[in-house]
Design a protein around this motif. Structure first.
Motif, PDB file in Angstrom:
ATOM      1  N   SER A  30       6.406 -12.787   8.441  1.00 33.62           N
ATOM      2  CA  SER A  30       7.594 -12.007   8.129  1.00 33.62           C
ATOM      3  C   SER A  30       7.272 -10.911   7.112  1.00 33.62           C
ATOM      4  O   SER A  30       6.112 -10.684   6.772  1.00 33.62           O
ATOM      5  CB  SER A  30       8.679 -12.933   7.565  1.00 33.62           C
ATOM      6  OG  SER A  30       8.357 -13.338   6.238  1.00 33.62           O
ATOM      7  N   ASP A  31       8.321 -10.248   6.625  1.00 28.77           N
ATOM      8  CA  ASP A  31       8.122  -9.175   5.648  1.00 28.77           C
ATOM      9  C   ASP A  31       8.223  -9.682   4.211  1.00 28.77           C
ATOM     10  O   ASP A  31       8.227  -8.893   3.274  1.00 28.77           O
ATOM     11  CB  ASP A  31       9.143  -8.055   5.869  1.00 28.77           C
ATOM     12  CG  ASP A  31      10.580  -8.538   5.713  1.00 28.77           C
ATOM     13  OD1 ASP A  31      10.792  -9.770   5.616  1.00 28.77           O
ATOM     14  OD2 ASP A  31      11.494  -7.690   5.694  1.00 28.77           O
ATOM     15  N   ASP A  71       5.748  -7.671 -11.941  1.00 32.49           N
ATOM     16  CA  ASP A  71       6.667  -6.784 -11.234  1.00 32.49           C
ATOM     17  C   ASP A  71       5.982  -5.613 -10.535  1.00 32.49           C
ATOM     18  O   ASP A  71       6.633  -4.895  -9.770  1.00 32.49           O
ATOM     19  CB  ASP A  71       7.740  -6.258 -12.196  1.00 32.49           C
ATOM     20  CG  ASP A  71       8.834  -7.283 -12.443  1.00 32.49           C
ATOM     21  OD1 ASP A  71       8.870  -8.297 -11.720  1.00 32.49           O
ATOM     22  OD2 ASP A  71       9.657  -7.085 -13.361  1.00 32.49           O
ATOM     23  N   CYS A  72       4.674  -5.438 -10.756  1.00 30.77           N
ATOM     24  CA  CYS A  72       3.980  -4.392 -10.001  1.00 30.77           C
ATOM     25  C   CYS A  72       3.909  -4.753  -8.520  1.00 30.77           C
ATOM     26  O   CYS A  72       3.594  -3.899  -7.677  1.00 30.77           O
ATOM     27  CB  CYS A  72       2.588  -4.128 -10.574  1.00 30.77           C
ATOM     28  SG  CYS A  72       1.357  -5.395 -10.180  1.00 30.77           S
ATOM     29  N   LEU A  73       4.208  -6.017  -8.189  1.00 29.64           N
ATOM     30  CA  LEU A  73       4.184  -6.441  -6.788  1.00 29.64           C
ATOM     31  C   LEU A  73       5.447  -6.066  -6.034  1.00 29.64           C
ATOM     32  O   LEU A  73       5.461  -6.085  -4.801  1.00 29.64           O
ATOM     33  CB  LEU A  73       4.015  -7.967  -6.704  1.00 29.64           C
ATOM     34  CG  LEU A  73       2.734  -8.575  -7.280  1.00 29.64           C
ATOM     35  CD1 LEU A  73       2.769 -10.091  -7.128  1.00 29.64           C
ATOM     36  CD2 LEU A  73       1.515  -8.007  -6.601  1.00 29.64           C
ATOM     37  N   ASP A 109       7.859  -1.949   0.050  1.00 25.36           N
ATOM     38  CA  ASP A 109       7.510  -0.737   0.795  1.00 25.36           C
ATOM     39  C   ASP A 109       6.214  -0.858   1.571  1.00 25.36           C
ATOM     40  O   ASP A 109       5.896   0.018   2.379  1.00 25.36           O
ATOM     41  CB  ASP A 109       7.399   0.447  -0.172  1.00 25.36           C
ATOM     42  CG  ASP A 109       8.670   0.658  -0.976  1.00 25.36           C
ATOM     43  OD1 ASP A 109       9.759   0.375  -0.430  1.00 25.36           O
ATOM     44  OD2 ASP A 109       8.579   1.094  -2.140  1.00 25.36           O
ATOM     45  N   LYS A 110       5.439  -1.922   1.290  1.00 25.53           N
ATOM     46  CA  LYS A 110       4.114  -2.086   1.905  1.00 25.53           C
ATOM     47  C   LYS A 110       3.286  -0.820   1.702  1.00 25.53           C
ATOM     48  O   LYS A 110       2.619  -0.312   2.609  1.00 25.53           O
ATOM     49  CB  LYS A 110       4.250  -2.404   3.406  1.00 25.53           C
ATOM     50  CG  LYS A 110       5.129  -3.613   3.713  1.00 25.53           C
ATOM     51  CD  LYS A 110       4.550  -4.895   3.106  1.00 25.53           C
ATOM     52  CE  LYS A 110       5.281  -6.138   3.577  1.00 25.53           C
ATOM     53  NZ  LYS A 110       6.577  -6.337   2.921  1.00 25.53           N
ATOM     54  N   LEU A 111       3.308  -0.356   0.460  1.00 27.06           N
ATOM     55  CA  LEU A 111       2.689   0.919   0.113  1.00 27.06           C
ATOM     56  C   LEU A 111       2.210   0.860  -1.330  1.00 27.06           C
ATOM     57  O   LEU A 111       2.881   0.303  -2.195  1.00 27.06           O
ATOM     58  CB  LEU A 111       3.720   2.047   0.276  1.00 27.06           C
ATOM     59  CG  LEU A 111       3.408   3.401  -0.338  1.00 27.06           C
ATOM     60  CD1 LEU A 111       2.265   4.075   0.401  1.00 27.06           C
ATOM     61  CD2 LEU A 111       4.651   4.288  -0.322  1.00 27.06           C
ATOM     62  N   VAL A 150      -1.623   4.598  -0.021  1.00 26.36           N
ATOM     63  CA  VAL A 150      -2.300   3.637   0.846  1.00 26.36           C
ATOM     64  C   VAL A 150      -1.233   2.759   1.496  1.00 26.36           C
ATOM     65  O   VAL A 150      -0.516   2.022   0.810  1.00 26.36           O
ATOM     66  CB  VAL A 150      -3.293   2.756   0.058  1.00 26.36           C
ATOM     67  CG1 VAL A 150      -3.968   1.762   0.984  1.00 26.36           C
ATOM     68  CG2 VAL A 150      -4.330   3.631  -0.641  1.00 26.36           C
ATOM     69  N   PHE A 151      -1.114   2.863   2.819  1.00 25.29           N
ATOM     70  CA  PHE A 151      -0.128   2.082   3.559  1.00 25.29           C
ATOM     71  C   PHE A 151      -0.755   0.769   4.026  1.00 25.29           C
ATOM     72  O   PHE A 151      -1.936   0.715   4.367  1.00 25.29           O
ATOM     73  CB  PHE A 151       0.388   2.876   4.763  1.00 25.29           C
ATOM     74  CG  PHE A 151       1.184   4.089   4.386  1.00 25.29           C
ATOM     75  CD1 PHE A 151       2.556   4.004   4.188  1.00 25.29           C
ATOM     76  CD2 PHE A 151       0.553   5.317   4.204  1.00 25.29           C
ATOM     77  CE1 PHE A 151       3.286   5.127   3.826  1.00 25.29           C
ATOM     78  CE2 PHE A 151       1.281   6.443   3.841  1.00 25.29           C
ATOM     79  CZ  PHE A 151       2.650   6.342   3.641  1.00 25.29           C
ATOM     80  N   ALA A 152       0.050  -0.264   4.037  1.00 21.54           N
ATOM     81  CA  ALA A 152      -0.461  -1.589   4.390  1.00 21.54           C
ATOM     82  C   ALA A 152      -0.845  -1.657   5.855  1.00 21.54           C
ATOM     83  O   ALA A 152      -0.099  -1.223   6.736  1.00 21.54           O
ATOM     84  CB  ALA A 152       0.592  -2.650   4.080  1.00 21.54           C
ATOM     85  N   GLY A 153      -2.014  -2.223   6.120  1.00 15.46           N
ATOM     86  CA  GLY A 153      -2.423  -2.474   7.489  1.00 15.46           C
ATOM     87  C   GLY A 153      -1.703  -3.684   8.056  1.00 15.46           C
ATOM     88  O   GLY A 153      -1.190  -4.529   7.321  1.00 15.46           O
TER      89      GLY A 153
END
Length: 369
Positions: free
Chosen positions: A75-76, A167-169, A175-177, A190-193
């Motif tokens: 999931s997300d 909280d940096c997570l 955003d997966k970014l 950098v976008f998440a693969g």
């Protein structure tokens, strides 16, 4: 065991179980989520075992928990495994990462001193001074590596990290970014693969725990990993894990079933605060987990091998148990003495064939040193 595995103290799960992972991949015809090395069904088989394929069971506990963990990682949302120390959270995290991403070493060990650049990225300062902020000067942290490659990133002991660092997570999970403002152009984002996610663990009894913010909690699904309640399962786990450690150390000892049973019984008594006979005992402050039982069993085997005749007895277990119980709180010594005087002594006198319990009781004198 391969030559490479023999040369290192502890190989990662993807190396230890390489043959099983290869076998599962060859037989895996079920749908795979994008970026996953195996299908969810094959991941489940890897963790819980499959006799038909010759896959050993590696996690002993709630099978439904494994299904929920796998679904969450598709999931997300990130997955946060919480529970008492020693309940195999880290082992489960490693196994899932090895099966899903093909590697378990993309990880962060959370401490009170963990900084944001250790999580995301830093700089090679020699190159930074010579060239300025360029991709060549960038030092990729585990989270940036996982984003770029589409891997799971393991975050051990996340609640030991300061809340403002935790909280940096939030943006990474939402955003997966990952933004790198020092760079220019497309390299600044950098976008998440496909396949990226965060798999974190947290101990509920850790003295260094920091409360997670509500915003970060919403980005995770929480799953509690509980101690093994079934004594038969715990006995099997302790025996198999101890034997695996002995094979890796290339040590042969006699670790008889009655000694394993004694070890499991002792840990259950002290963990539950009541014996099978109904005798109430005080629970020690120390964590009496299955992982600690494996540690005691392995140490007892080493004791018997190097200082004894190679046959593990109750005295070897007792000596290692004393060190385990007393390491957190000196007051636990009183509780352990009471357990020896009331429970162990009674078993040594009344149980048929109780020579091992007598050997445990005879080791009581080491408590007074």
């Amino acid at each position: 065991m391969s030559t490479e595995e023999e040369a290192i103290l502890r190989a990662p799960a993807e190396q230890v179980h390489a043959e099983e992972l290869t076998r599962l991949a060859e037989k895996d015809d079920a749908p795979r989520p994008p970026g996953w090395q195996l299908s969810p069904r094959a991941v489940r088989r890897f963790v819980l075992g499959d006799d038909k394929l010759g896959i050993a069971r590696k996690f002993y506990g709630d099978d439904a928990l494994i299904d929920r963990c796998i679904v969450t990682l598709m999931s997300d949302r990130g997955l946060l495994l919480v529970g008492e120390p020693g309940t195999a959270k880290s082992m489960l995290s490693e196994l899932l990462s090895a099966a899903i991403s093909g590697r378990s070493t993309c990880s962060i060990q959370g401490t009170a001193g963990t900084t944001e650049d250790q999580i995301k990225y830093g700089w090679n300062y020699a190159l930074l001074l010579a060239e300025g902020p360029t991709p060549r000067a960038l030092v990729r942290g585990p989270m940036l590596q996982a984003l770029h490659a589409g891997w799971l990133c393991r975050f051990e002991e996340i609640t030991r990290v300061q809340p403002e660092i935790q909280d940096c997570l939030i943006s990474l999970l939402s955003d997966k970014l990952l933004q790198i403002p020092e760079l220019k152009g497309p390299e600044a984002a950098v976008f998440a693969g496909r396949g990226f996610n965060v798999l974190a663990t947290a101990n509920i009894r850790d003295r260094g725990v920091h409360e997670m913010s509500s915003a970060l909690k919403r980005r995770f699904n929480f799953e509690t990993v509980r101690p093994i309640a079934d004594r038969k399962l715990e006995t099997q786990l302790i025996r198999e894990r101890t034997e695996a450690l002995l094979r890796h150390a290339q040590i042969e000892v006699e670790f008889r079933p009655d000694v394993v049973e004694l070890l499991v019984t002792t840990f259950h008594d002290l963990r539950q605060g009541v014996t099978a006979e109904g005798v109430v005992v005080e629970k020690p402050t120390a964590v009496m987990s299955s992982a600690e039982a494996v540690s005691v069993g392995y140490a007892a085997c080493l004791d018997a091998h190097y200082f004894g005749d190679g046959s593990v007895g109750g005295e070897h277990v007792a000596r290692q148990l004393i060190g385990t119980v007393l390491k957190d709180n000196p007051d636990d010594g009183k509780k352990l003495r009471h357990y020896f005087d009331v429970v162990v002594k009674q078993r040594a006198q009344k149980l048929v064939g109780a020579s091992q319990w007598k050997r445990v009781f005879d080791a009581r004198r080491e408590l007074d040193r």
